[in-house]
Motif scaffolding. Structure first.
Motif, short mmCIF file in Angstrom:
data_model
loop_
_atom_site.label_atom_id
_atom_site.label_comp_id
_atom_site.label_asym_id
_atom_site.label_seq_id
_atom_site.Cartn_x
_atom_site.Cartn_y
_atom_site.Cartn_z
N ILE A 140 0.84 -1.20 0.00
CA ILE A 140 0.00 0.00 0.00
C ILE A 140 0.88 1.25 0.00
O ILE A 140 0.63 2.19 -0.76
N ARG A 141 1.92 1.26 0.84
CA ARG A 141 2.82 2.43 0.89
C ARG A 141 3.51 2.65 -0.45
O ARG A 141 3.63 3.78 -0.92
N ALA A 195 0.99 3.95 -3.01
CA ALA A 195 0.63 5.32 -2.67
C ALA A 195 1.76 6.27 -3.05
O ALA A 195 1.52 7.34 -3.63
N LEU A 230 0.30 9.82 -3.33
CA LEU A 230 -0.77 9.85 -2.33
C LEU A 230 -0.25 9.36 -0.99
O LEU A 230 0.79 8.70 -0.91
N SER A 231 -1.01 9.64 0.05
CA SER A 231 -0.70 9.05 1.36
C SER A 231 -1.30 7.64 1.38
O SER A 231 -2.22 7.34 0.61
N PRO A 232 -0.83 6.79 2.28
CA PRO A 232 -1.45 5.46 2.39
C PRO A 232 -2.96 5.54 2.67
O PRO A 232 -3.73 4.75 2.12
N GLN A 250 -5.02 7.91 1.72
CA GLN A 250 -5.69 8.28 0.46
C GLN A 250 -5.77 7.09 -0.48
O GLN A 250 -6.78 6.90 -1.16
N MET A 251 -4.70 6.28 -0.53
CA MET A 251 -4.71 5.10 -1.39
C MET A 251 -5.80 4.13 -0.94
O MET A 251 -6.55 3.59 -1.76
N ARG A 298 -9.13 5.41 -2.04
CA ARG A 298 -9.36 5.18 -3.48
C ARG A 298 -9.76 3.72 -3.71
O ARG A 298 -10.66 3.45 -4.52
N ARG A 356 -4.06 12.03 -8.45
CA ARG A 356 -4.38 13.06 -7.45
C ARG A 356 -5.79 13.60 -7.60
O ARG A 356 -6.13 14.59 -6.99
#
Length: 167
Positions: free
Chosen positions: A120-121, A124, A129-131, A133-134, A137, A159
């Motif tokens: 995930i990191r 992202a 993106l931040s984790p 935000q990911m 999504r 974004r």
């Protein structure tokens, strides 16, 4: 309303103003006065003032019946009161909708395994993106089929804000 009815309303308001003032002086408010005796006293004083104004209007016009349409001041106040009421109703409806939307939102904190967290990191970071935000999504694009299987179709995160990030 007839002149007699207006006079009775003035008399009633005079009595109620006196009662509410007496109640304000008492050490412990009782009965209908308990919630906010000052507000009740203020309301009765305002009603008395209005009934006295209506009585003066009738006397000045020499009319036996009060017709609100011929009372410019009363008509203006009635329109303003209706506008305030309409605005308050619209504001309440908007607030109710906001509360409903908030109830539908989901704010969650959870732990994922180290390998899943690294994936995930990394995804992202590649998307800028931040984790969190990911994950938002991913959740926005999740679907459930008739058998209950959850899946996310392939997508390229970017974004572009999604609804949950705008708040």
């Amino acid at each position: 309303m007839s002149t007699h009815q207006v006079a009775r309303a003035v008399d009633t308001a005079v009595v109620r103003v006196r009662e509410t003032r007496e109640e304000l002086r008492s050490p412990a408010p009782r009965g209908e006065f308990a919630p906010d005796p000052q507000e009740l006293a203020d309301r009765w004083a305002a009603l008395l003032t209005e009934w006295q104004r209506v009585a003066a209007h009738l006397a000045a016009a020499g009319a036996g019946l009060y017709d609100g349409h011929q009372d410019e001041t009363g008509s203006t106040w009635a329109r303003e009161r209706e506008e305030r009421r309409s605005t308050a109703l619209r504001n309440h409806a908007a607030w109710t909708e906001q509360q409903r939307q908030k109830r539908d939102e989901l704010h969650a904190e959870f732990w994922v395994s180290a390998p899943a967290g690294r994936r995930i990191r990394a995804a992202a970071a590649r998307a800028g993106l931040s984790p969190n935000q990911m994950l938002a999504r991913l959740a926005e694009r999740a679907s459930v089929d008739d058998d209950g299987a959850v899946s996310v179709a392939p997508f390229t995160p970017g974004r572009t804000p999604v609804a949950s990030e705008e708040r």
